[in-house]
Design an enzyme around this catalytic site. Sequence first.
Site, mmCIF file in Angstrom:
data_model
loop_
_atom_site.group_PDB
_atom_site.id
_atom_site.type_symbol
_atom_site.label_atom_id
_atom_site.label_comp_id
_atom_site.label_asym_id
_atom_site.label_seq_id
_atom_site.Cartn_x
_atom_site.Cartn_y
_atom_site.Cartn_z
ATOM 1 N N LYS A 61 -11.220 -19.543 -11.803
ATOM 2 C CA LYS A 61 -9.917 -20.070 -11.410
ATOM 3 C C LYS A 61 -9.758 -20.025 -9.888
ATOM 4 O O LYS A 61 -10.211 -19.101 -9.220
ATOM 5 C CB LYS A 61 -8.794 -19.283 -12.094
ATOM 6 N N HIS A 97 -11.587 -9.829 -18.739
ATOM 7 C CA HIS A 97 -10.723 -10.478 -17.750
ATOM 8 C C HIS A 97 -9.961 -9.480 -16.878
ATOM 9 O O HIS A 97 -9.982 -9.565 -15.640
ATOM 10 C CB HIS A 97 -9.696 -11.376 -18.446
ATOM 11 N N ARG A 143 -15.217 -29.714 -26.344
ATOM 12 C CA ARG A 143 -14.276 -30.833 -26.293
ATOM 13 C C ARG A 143 -13.164 -30.617 -25.270
ATOM 14 O O ARG A 143 -12.782 -31.538 -24.543
ATOM 15 C CB ARG A 143 -13.658 -31.063 -27.671
ATOM 16 N N ARG A 163 -24.600 -29.031 -35.714
ATOM 17 C CA ARG A 163 -25.046 -29.286 -37.084
ATOM 18 C C ARG A 163 -24.591 -30.647 -37.607
ATOM 19 O O ARG A 163 -25.235 -31.217 -38.483
ATOM 20 C CB ARG A 163 -24.531 -28.187 -38.013
ATOM 21 N N ASP A 181 -29.449 -27.310 -37.250
ATOM 22 C CA ASP A 181 -28.928 -25.955 -37.365
ATOM 23 C C ASP A 181 -29.676 -25.049 -36.397
ATOM 24 O O ASP A 181 -30.902 -25.172 -36.242
ATOM 25 C CB ASP A 181 -29.088 -25.448 -38.801
ATOM 26 N N ASP A 237 -17.035 -15.362 -17.522
ATOM 27 C CA ASP A 237 -15.644 -14.938 -17.609
ATOM 28 C C ASP A 237 -14.862 -16.041 -16.912
ATOM 29 O O ASP A 237 -14.829 -16.103 -15.677
ATOM 30 C CB ASP A 237 -15.430 -13.589 -16.927
ATOM 31 N N HIS A 238 -14.268 -16.939 -17.700
ATOM 32 C CA HIS A 238 -13.694 -18.141 -17.099
ATOM 33 C C HIS A 238 -12.571 -17.830 -16.121
ATOM 34 O O HIS A 238 -12.248 -18.664 -15.270
ATOM 35 C CB HIS A 238 -13.216 -19.119 -18.170
ATOM 36 N N LYS A 258 -18.084 -15.196 -23.741
ATOM 37 C CA LYS A 258 -17.702 -13.912 -24.302
ATOM 38 C C LYS A 258 -17.315 -14.111 -25.767
ATOM 39 O O LYS A 258 -17.033 -15.251 -26.166
ATOM 40 C CB LYS A 258 -16.554 -13.294 -23.506
ATOM 41 N N ALA A 290 -22.065 -28.485 -29.421
ATOM 42 C CA ALA A 290 -21.560 -29.631 -28.663
ATOM 43 C C ALA A 290 -20.367 -30.305 -29.310
ATOM 44 O O ALA A 290 -19.668 -31.091 -28.652
ATOM 45 C CB ALA A 290 -22.684 -30.653 -28.465
#
Length: 540
Positions: A190, A248, A21, A48, A91, A185-186, A156, A15
């Site tokens: 799209k 991709h 982020r 962690r 952890d 698979d980003h 991935k 995270a």
Amino acid sequence: MAGQSEACILVIFGATGDLARRKLYSALYALYRDGMLSANFAVVGVARREKTADGFRRDIFQSLQQYSRYKPSEDQTWPDFAGRFYYLPFDLRDRSGYVRLKELLAELDERYAVPGNRLFYLAVAPGNFEAAINNLAVAGLAVNEPPAWQRLMLEKPFGRDLASAEALNRQIRKLFAEEHIFRIDHYLGKEMIQNITVLRLANTFFEPVWNRNYINNIQINSVETVGVGERGAYYEKAGALRDMIQNHMLQLLTLMAMEPPAGLEGRVVRDEKVKVLRSLQPLTAERVIKDTVRGQYGPGCINGESAAGYRAEAGVASASNTETFAAMKVFIENFRWAGVPFYLRTGKRLAVKGTEIFIQFNSLPEINYFKDYGVLTPNLLVIRVNPVEGVHLQLNVKRPGTKNLIVPITMDFCQNCGLDINSPEAYERLLFDAIQGDPALFTGWEEVALAWRFVDPVAEVWAQSDVLFPNYAAGSWGPAQAADLLLRDGLRWWPVCGGRRSDLPDCWRNAGTAGYNIAPAVNAGPPDGQAGEAAVYGPH
């Protein structure tokens, strides 16, 4: 996407990492702002670093201010959104942490009226997958007893080759059934990638000509101006072949080449994509040498600024033979595409940033009454995925005036420039679909296995053959051999325009008649890495 998501608690492992982020919190905030998230929704961040829940929320605020298309400082509902985030430091190898996680999730179930639904997102390095999955099992956090569900999202790379991918899959399947596994698979999230199927099937003048009788070749490009940055250590193990081609690029190929599915449901579309991967003509050792090209960038210049070579990047060996560029010609052995070459090209530190797909249609026969009208350029359909989102169509017309002169014109639609459209980021759609249990934009195991089966022989031949790196300068279009890959077929790469412009970029104004520059290898170049006089490849 339609309606609100199901009630769910999202658990993000990793995270405090870069992915969370830059992408995940922005996606969640956009879904929240657009009314897509259920009121019965919360997020637990696991990492962690010692951090309080309030400190975690402050970090999310800063991330959103920097990366989100919506700014929390401008939103009165921010306190409600932030209040849904909780943090648990431990952890991933610490089993006691999962006991505490189970207790917290039980509390949040009651607080947010969530019936046990969980989405576990592994935004961590693949080396941590096994520990996280084993400990989820030991803690009884993924039993999938109806009506509640528990799902797993993975980034991935899914393995390094077929053998390692199979081992990882066996480990995951001990706890999660295939329908509960969402491999990301980003690219598939799209907006314009999702539009490919609609473009093909919702227009009567495309699908009838979407075959070998009318299409000469298809070129799929995903190129970047950036180098490996802080990912040098990862990239040393992956390279362009594993990092881009295996997932991709082959995914884009399947969407372009698949048969019209019986419906648009996720599993139905997956079945058609699998058929394409099964039909790929295997790359023998001889064909790997002939029909693939690899490269590594040396020092050069991008946008007027000096750029270091790959071997000077952090985490990269000084004599690394890892490829940062890969191009290949592949064929699909079925009735629709027999004999039509598909050219794939990807690379870092190239001249522009852009993901664009070019469908070049067959040329007309030489007809006498056009012989004095000039050169007929091929009809061309371009699907522009990133950073410009849109569709471009090139046609031939007579230039106005008394002279009989044919010129190419363009019909250009840009989805994200010149219009009041703020396209959703890929992760917005992917997170929403995973919560809803829709697998359409995720990669199934059979797709993963077939892609590795296709790519592994290439990696094996490359590992056994020598190539002199670096062989292209940063800021160029890659090694000259990549141009030769098409030139010997009487073709050339169509120039990727990139850029975020509503009008047609200059590189397309004369695309039918002008060549473009390919920088030569930099080994014999001047000390500063600047390429010498570039070779210019002319028209077809």
